[in-house]
Design a protein around this motif. Sequence first.
Motif, PDB file in Angstrom:
ATOM      1  N   ASP A  61      -8.750  -9.350   5.807  1.00 43.03           N
ATOM      2  CA  ASP A  61      -7.421  -8.755   5.978  1.00 43.03           C
ATOM      3  C   ASP A  61      -6.335  -9.814   6.142  1.00 43.03           C
ATOM      4  OD1 ASP A  61      -8.506  -6.224   5.734  1.00 43.03           O
ATOM      5  OD2 ASP A  61      -8.596  -5.864   7.904  1.00 43.03           O
ATOM      6  N   ALA A  62      -6.676 -10.947   6.742  1.00 37.57           N
ATOM      7  CA  ALA A  62      -5.699 -12.029   6.914  1.00 37.57           C
ATOM      8  C   ALA A  62      -5.429 -12.759   5.600  1.00 37.57           C
ATOM      9  CB  ALA A  62      -6.204 -13.022   7.962  1.00 37.57           C
ATOM     10  N   PHE A  63      -6.300 -12.591   4.614  1.00 34.75           N
ATOM     11  CA  PHE A  63      -6.184 -13.312   3.355  1.00 34.75           C
ATOM     12  C   PHE A  63      -5.702 -12.439   2.202  1.00 34.75           C
ATOM     13  CE2 PHE A  63      -8.736 -15.635  -0.153  1.00 34.75           C
ATOM     14  CZ  PHE A  63      -7.668 -16.455  -0.465  1.00 34.75           C
ATOM     15  N   ILE A  64      -6.274 -11.252   2.061  1.00 37.01           N
ATOM     16  CA  ILE A  64      -6.015 -10.404   0.911  1.00 37.01           C
ATOM     17  C   ILE A  64      -5.070  -9.261   1.306  1.00 37.01           C
ATOM     18  CG2 ILE A  64      -7.040  -8.971  -0.898  1.00 37.01           C
ATOM     19  CD1 ILE A  64      -7.969 -11.876  -1.012  1.00 37.01           C
ATOM     20  N   SER A  65      -3.911  -9.237   0.695  1.00 40.11           N
ATOM     21  CA  SER A  65      -2.903  -8.216   0.967  1.00 40.11           C
ATOM     22  C   SER A  65      -3.420  -6.823   0.621  1.00 40.11           C
ATOM     23  CB  SER A  65      -1.648  -8.517   0.139  1.00 40.11           C
ATOM     24  OG  SER A  65      -0.767  -7.421   0.142  1.00 40.11           O
ATOM     25  N   GLN A  66      -2.927  -5.825   1.356  1.00 41.14           N
ATOM     26  CA  GLN A  66      -3.269  -4.432   1.055  1.00 41.14           C
ATOM     27  C   GLN A  66      -2.802  -4.047  -0.354  1.00 41.14           C
ATOM     28  OE1 GLN A  66      -5.041  -2.235   2.835  1.00 41.14           O
ATOM     29  NE2 GLN A  66      -5.359  -3.645   4.532  1.00 41.14           N
ATOM     30  N   ASP A  67      -1.765  -4.724  -0.829  1.00 43.12           N
ATOM     31  CA  ASP A  67      -1.190  -4.413  -2.140  1.00 43.12           C
ATOM     32  C   ASP A  67      -1.627  -5.392  -3.230  1.00 43.12           C
ATOM     33  OD1 ASP A  67       0.280  -2.305  -0.977  1.00 43.12           O
ATOM     34  OD2 ASP A  67       1.808  -3.725  -0.317  1.00 43.12           O
ATOM     35  N   ALA A  68      -2.690  -6.127  -2.994  1.00 47.81           N
ATOM     36  CA  ALA A  68      -3.130  -7.157  -3.940  1.00 47.81           C
ATOM     37  C   ALA A  68      -3.570  -6.541  -5.263  1.00 47.81           C
ATOM     38  CB  ALA A  68      -4.282  -7.961  -3.343  1.00 47.81           C
ATOM     39  N   SER A  69      -3.283  -7.260  -6.328  1.00 52.84           N
ATOM     40  CA  SER A  69      -3.771  -6.918  -7.657  1.00 52.84           C
ATOM     41  C   SER A  69      -4.941  -7.862  -7.921  1.00 52.84           C
ATOM     42  CB  SER A  69      -2.658  -7.125  -8.686  1.00 52.84           C
ATOM     43  OG  SER A  69      -3.168  -6.942  -9.980  1.00 52.84           O
ATOM     44  N   ILE A  70      -6.135  -7.315  -8.060  1.00 54.52           N
ATOM     45  CA  ILE A  70      -7.349  -8.139  -8.131  1.00 54.52           C
ATOM     46  C   ILE A  70      -8.054  -7.909  -9.457  1.00 54.52           C
ATOM     47  CG2 ILE A  70      -9.590  -8.588  -7.062  1.00 54.52           C
ATOM     48  CD1 ILE A  70      -8.330  -7.474  -4.435  1.00 54.52           C
ATOM     49  N   LYS A  71      -8.474  -9.006 -10.073  1.00 57.39           N
ATOM     50  CA  LYS A  71      -9.298  -8.941 -11.278  1.00 57.39           C
ATOM     51  C   LYS A  71     -10.528  -9.800 -11.038  1.00 57.39           C
ATOM     52  CE  LYS A  71      -5.719  -8.072 -14.673  1.00 57.39           C
ATOM     53  NZ  LYS A  71      -5.113  -8.499 -15.925  1.00 57.39           N
ATOM     54  N   VAL A  72     -11.680  -9.278 -11.430  1.00 57.38           N
ATOM     55  CA  VAL A  72     -12.931 -10.017 -11.360  1.00 57.38           C
ATOM     56  C   VAL A  72     -13.462 -10.111 -12.778  1.00 57.38           C
ATOM     57  CG1 VAL A  72     -15.281 -10.073 -10.451  1.00 57.38           C
ATOM     58  CG2 VAL A  72     -13.411  -9.262  -9.001  1.00 57.38           C
ATOM     59  N   ASN A  73     -13.602 -11.325 -13.269  1.00 56.72           N
ATOM     60  CA  ASN A  73     -14.028 -11.558 -14.650  1.00 56.72           C
ATOM     61  C   ASN A  73     -13.146 -10.799 -15.641  1.00 56.72           C
ATOM     62  OD1 ASN A  73     -16.105 -13.247 -13.796  1.00 56.72           O
ATOM     63  ND2 ASN A  73     -17.519 -11.534 -13.571  1.00 56.72           N
ATOM     64  N   GLY A  74     -11.835 -10.781 -15.356  1.00 54.08           N
ATOM     65  CA  GLY A  74     -10.862 -10.184 -16.255  1.00 54.08           C
ATOM     66  C   GLY A  74     -10.704  -8.675 -16.151  1.00 54.08           C
TER      67      GLY A  74
END
Length: 127
Positions: free
Chosen positions: A35-48
């Motif tokens: 929670d301290a690193f990844i924002s609640q609103d993060a846009s995340i891609k794993v292997n594209g």
Amino acid sequence: MSSNIVLPDLPNWVEQRITALYSAKTADAFSSAFDAFISQDASIKVNGKPTSRDEYKQMIQGEITGDVGAQVTFNGIASVPSEDKDLRAIGTGSVGAFFTAEVFGKFFVFGAPQANTVSSSLNVMYV
């Protein structure tokens, strides 16, 4: 007497957050680090491919569940500060980190702790 708070620059902050994730020894410690690193609103891609924050959390946590610690080694880190002069002053921009985490388990094999190695790269954009 007052003292100034000195924040780490963005590459060091990213290194600290990744190390905290992989070094977490309990589920609560992991959740706090995540929670301290990844924002609640993060846009995340794993292997594209787009991935939800919860799926990403489960994926990372699955790499370290039941472990007693980790040794994280950064093989390379590159950063580009934000182009906006005012934003650069507060440490925004992009960071690419390449790291290896040797995650130690609770069980011993031939007298040494069981270990798994995770090699990863991560691009962080902090705006």
